[in-house]
Enzyme design. Structure first.
Site: not given
Ligand code: NAP
Length: 282
Positions: A72, A108
């Protein structure tokens, strides 16, 4: 259409044990009748393989990536553009290929605030006291999300210096796990640690005695479906949010970025619940 010519999206990680994301995206492609255009697969990609994977995305015009641990942060240096929110969070979980230009996003945080706003209403997080347990990768997006919506955040973590560093970035408070009794004062308790899954599946990050009926308890852990923390919270008659709600809403936001079509929430939720053989009630 030949499967190689399809617009391909792919979840990558090391290891990549995520069969849930391909299932939820492919179920919605099918229902919308676009499964002849789009397909969603998964691939194990080690950190050493990330750069060549990105070359492959450009060369083969792969439409999108879903980045999981440990990519990420690292993926950001290979992208042409990074959305402002992803920059602020400091991590990208979604890459979209627009004709060779790779743009990174983070969905997210939406996976965190959408389930909470489903309960509290839009704007309902404003002024709410949130206790976030954990200060790792998931916590960054969760913390950003609740702060963005005006909540008052306190971060509790085993390694206090990590809680403090994240809290300082967001003008929040920080504490160690020794102070956990203070979560009694929070309106919302969120677990972003890995406690509750794998070999820690019979453990909760918070003693049940600190949970009460007036609170919302949200667990980011989604395997098992019903964690020890959520079972304890239910026994205290608190309102609970399962980890798959986060998975769902980070996924619906990705779906819209990849396809430019409205995501089918119900189809995607049922596909996740099918994994646990549970029927949706909503
Ligand atoms: P991570 O970056 O490795 O962070 C792990 C966190 O858990 C850290 O705060 C760590 O504390 C804490 N921790 C681990 N073991 C602990 C223990 N024995 N006692 C106390 N604290 C402990 O992992 P992550 O990426 O944030 O993921 C965390 C969890 O969120 C995982 O279960 C993951 O599956 C879940 N998740 C769910 C979604 C979803 O869509 N539902 C999305 C992302 C992640 P220290 O800092 O002290 O090490």
């Amino acid at each position: 259409m030949n499967s190689l010519l399809k617009k391909q999206c792919m979840i990558i990680g090391d290891p990549v044990d995520h069969s849930l994301s391909p299932a939820m995206h492919n179920a919605a492609y099918k229902k919308l009748g676009i499964d002849n255009i789009f397909s969603f697969t998964k691939r194990k990609v080690t950190p050493n393989e990330l750069e060549s994977l990105i070359d492959e995305v450009r060369e083969n015009n792969i439409r999108g990536l879903t980045c999981t641990i440990p990519h990420k942060v690292e993926v950001m240096k290979y992208l042409d553009e990074i959305d402002l929110i992803a920059k602020k969070i400091g991590a990208v979980n979604t890459v979209v290929n627009e004709g060779g230009l790779l743009k990174g996003y983070n969905t997210d945080w939406l996976g965190t605030v959408t389930p909470l706003e489903n309960l509290l209403g839009k704007g309902g997080l404003k002024g709410k006291k949130v206790a976030l347990i954990g200060a790792g990768g998931a916590a960054r997006a969760m913390a950003f999300g609740v702060i963005q919506k005006g909540a008052k955040l306190k971060i509790y973590n085993r390694t206090v210096s990590k809680a403090k560093a994240l809290a300082d970035e967001l003008l929040a408070e920080a504490a160690g796990l020794g102070d956990l009794e203070k979560v009694c004062d929070a309106d919302i308790i969120i677990n972003s640690t890995s406690i509750g899954m794998g070999d820690k599946k019979n453990i909760s990050p918070i003693p049940a005695k600190f949970i009460s009926k007036s609170q919302i308890v949200f667990d980011a852990v989604y395997v098992p479906y019903e964690t020890k923390l959520l079972k304890d919270a239910e026994s205290k008659r608190a309102t609970i949010i399962h980890g798959i709600e986060m998975l769902l809403y980070q996924g619906t936001a990705q779906f819209e970025l990849y396809t430019n079509q409205t995501a089918l929430q119900d189809v995607m939720r049922q596909s996740l619940l099918d994994h646990f053989r549970i029927n949706a009630t909503t």
